[in-house]
Design an enzyme around this catalytic site. Structure first.
Site, PDB file in Angstrom:
ATOM      1  NE  ARG A 165      19.775 -22.516  37.414  1.00 25.33           N
ATOM      2  CZ  ARG A 165      18.758 -22.708  38.250  1.00 25.33           C
ATOM      3  NH1 ARG A 165      18.096 -21.695  38.756  1.00 25.33           N
ATOM      4  NH2 ARG A 165      18.395 -23.930  38.588  1.00 25.33           N
ATOM      5  CG  HIS A 205      16.686 -28.074  35.525  1.00 23.38           C
ATOM      6  ND1 HIS A 205      17.971 -28.047  36.017  1.00 23.38           N
ATOM      7  CD2 HIS A 205      15.903 -27.542  36.515  1.00 23.38           C
ATOM      8  CE1 HIS A 205      17.971 -27.525  37.227  1.00 23.38           C
ATOM      9  NE2 HIS A 205      16.726 -27.219  37.555  1.00 23.38           N
ATOM     10  CD  GLN A 235      14.169 -30.246  39.667  1.00 24.49           C
ATOM     11  OE1 GLN A 235      14.712 -29.219  40.035  1.00 24.49           O
ATOM     12  NE2 GLN A 235      13.455 -30.991  40.498  1.00 24.49           N
ATOM     13  CG  ASP A 241       8.536 -25.522  35.586  1.00 22.38           C
ATOM     14  OD1 ASP A 241       8.717 -24.879  36.640  1.00 22.38           O
ATOM     15  OD2 ASP A 241       9.285 -25.399  34.586  1.00 22.38           O
ATOM     16  CB  CYS A 247      11.437 -28.332  39.171  1.00 21.04           C
ATOM     17  SG  CYS A 247      10.608 -27.031  38.248  1.00 21.04           S
ATOM     18  NE  ARG A 266      17.869 -30.359  41.437  1.00 17.64           N
ATOM     19  CZ  ARG A 266      18.064 -29.106  41.014  1.00 17.64           C
ATOM     20  NH1 ARG A 266      17.220 -28.161  41.337  1.00 17.64           N
ATOM     21  NH2 ARG A 266      19.077 -28.795  40.222  1.00 17.64           N
TER      22      ARG A 266
HETATM   23  N1  NVA Z   1      11.081 -23.669  33.935  1.00 16.15           N
HETATM   24  C1  NVA Z   1      11.643 -23.059  35.103  1.00 16.15           C
HETATM   25  C2  NVA Z   1      12.383 -24.070  35.920  1.00 16.15           C
HETATM   26  C3  NVA Z   1      12.936 -23.542  37.227  1.00 16.15           C
HETATM   27  C4  NVA Z   1      13.678 -24.572  38.002  1.00 16.15           C
HETATM   28  C5  NVA Z   1      12.562 -21.938  34.676  1.00 16.15           C
HETATM   29  O1  NVA Z   1      13.347 -22.126  33.735  1.00 16.15           O
HETATM   30  O2  NVA Z   1      12.482 -20.840  35.258  1.00 16.15           O
HETATM   31  N1   CP Z   2      14.431 -26.402  40.840  1.00 19.47           N
HETATM   32  C1   CP Z   2      15.407 -25.510  40.715  1.00 19.47           C
HETATM   33  O1   CP Z   2      16.263 -25.583  39.831  1.00 19.47           O
HETATM   34  O2   CP Z   2      15.380 -24.526  41.644  1.00 19.47           O
HETATM   35  P1   CP Z   2      16.324 -23.244  41.709  1.00 19.47           P
HETATM   36  O3   CP Z   2      15.944 -22.346  40.556  1.00 19.47           O
HETATM   37  O4   CP Z   2      16.047 -22.618  43.049  1.00 19.47           O
HETATM   38  O5   CP Z   2      17.750 -23.688  41.581  1.00 19.47           O
END
Ligand code: NVA
Ligand code: CP
Length: 332
Positions: free
Chosen positions: A106, A133, A136, A229, A270, A315
């Site tokens: 990540r 992602h 997800q 989101d 998400c 997930r």
């Molecule tokens: N768009 C959000 C998704 C989190 C799962 C982020 O990148 O922070």
């Molecule tokens: N939805 C998601 O990716 O959550 P986290 O940031 O908690 O992993």
């Protein structure tokens, strides 16, 4: 189906049949887990979980799924390793590839996870980048299938910041699976036009419909899923809050919006979500801008139509399927 040794970096790399296979495998693994049937198919394997950004769901999903499959997960965060500061992605990939059977990553740009995969020699799984992602989306689609029994033709409306990882990935996923997606936002937040073009090309093969809209009430007509989101994603500066709030408030998911959709419409997110004042950021935003929710009202978030916690659980089942398919010699 041949998944062994492959990375899972973005849905664009997978065929609709392969995506469907992974969703179905997830459902099988979920049913086994609920029945107490162990599936320790990957005993003796080790996986590295690299998180350059924070996480609750994705990290826990990889750790629990890895343990359920009999593997040993090792967590590396941005502070506790040499990654990026003293060691390049390419060097890190070759070091970790020599010790681990698979690597989750990540981080920021998609090019980093692609670079990692190029040099690792073992499967690399994208646990979120700025652009995509993909794990997800598997969980989201498993949740939709559980709700409605099918994916093809489902109308999903994505509200809010559509130019980031979630808008992009949902658009690709819906294009691949023959769904009808409307990305509804202020046009400053529409996805990259090249990616829209690519998805429209895919849609010609799959029967998907890809639309962009600036009109929420119109967009949600007949929708079976309304998805949103956060308005400011991880890694973005605090200085953008003011602009996002004024640009995206018309795209908040409200009760009125839900009532304008199909009567069976579900709400998805998400997570994490800003729907109340029970978080530090929620409180700060309230003090600065006087709003008690952002992308979704608390009323919708807590309503019967909200399936966000099944989605979060999924997930784990879907990430398990990705690891099993890409690491095992056997087909399941
Ligand atoms: N768009 C959000 C998704 C989190 C799962 C982020 O990148 O922070
Ligand atoms: N939805 C998601 O990716 O959550 P986290 O940031 O908690 O992993």
């Amino acid at each position: 189906m041949n998944f062994k040794g492959r990375s899972f970096l973005k849905l664009l790399d997978y065929t609709p049949e392969e995506i469907e296979y992974l969703i179905n495998l997830s459902a099988r693994l979920k049913a086994e887990k609920k029945q107490g049937i162990a599936h320790r198919h990957l005993v003796g394997k080790n996986i590295a979980l690299i998180f350059e950004k924070t996480s609750t769901r994705t990290r826990c999903a990889f750790e629990v799924a890895g343990a359920d499959l009999g593997m040993h997960p090792v967590y590396l965060d941005s502070q506790g390793s040499q990654i990026g500061k003293k060691e390049s992605i390419a060097d890190t990939a070759r070091v970790l590839g020599g010790m681990f059977d698979g690597i989750e990553y990540r981080g920021y740009g998609q090019e980093l996870v692609e670079e990692l995969a190029k040099h690792a020699g073992v499967p690399v799984w994208n646990g979120l980048t700025n652009e995509f992602h993909p794990t997800q989306i598997l969980a989201d689609f498993l949740t939709i299938k559980e709700q409605f029994g099918y994916l093809k033709g489902i109308k999903l409306v994505y509200m809010g910041d559509a130019r980031y990882n979630m808008g992009n990935s949902l658009m690709v996923g819906c294009a691949k699976m023959g769904m009808h997606i409307v990305l509804c936002s202020n046009k400053k937040y529409f996805p990259d036009s090249e990616l829209v073009k690519t998805c429209k090309e895919i849609a010609k093969q799959t029967g998907a419909i890809i639309e962009l809209s600036e009109n929420p009430m119109e967009a949600v007509k007949g929708a079976k899923v309304i998805y949103t989101d956060v308005w400011v994603s991880m890694g973005e500066p605090d200085s953008v809050w003011q602009e996002r709030i004024s640009d995206l408030t018309p795209y908040r998911v409200t009760k009125t919006l839900m009532e304008n959709a199909d009567k069976d419409c579900v709400f998805m997110h998400c997570l994490p979500a800003f729907h109340d004042l029970k978080t530090a950021i929620g409180k700060t935003i309230y003090e600065k801008y006087g709003i008690d929710c952002m992308e979704v009202t608390d009323e919708v978030f807590e309503s019967r139509a909200s399936v966000v916690f099944s989605e979060a659980e999924n997930r784990m089942h879907t990430i398990k399927a990705v690891m099993l398919a890409t690491l095992s010699d056997k087909e399941f």
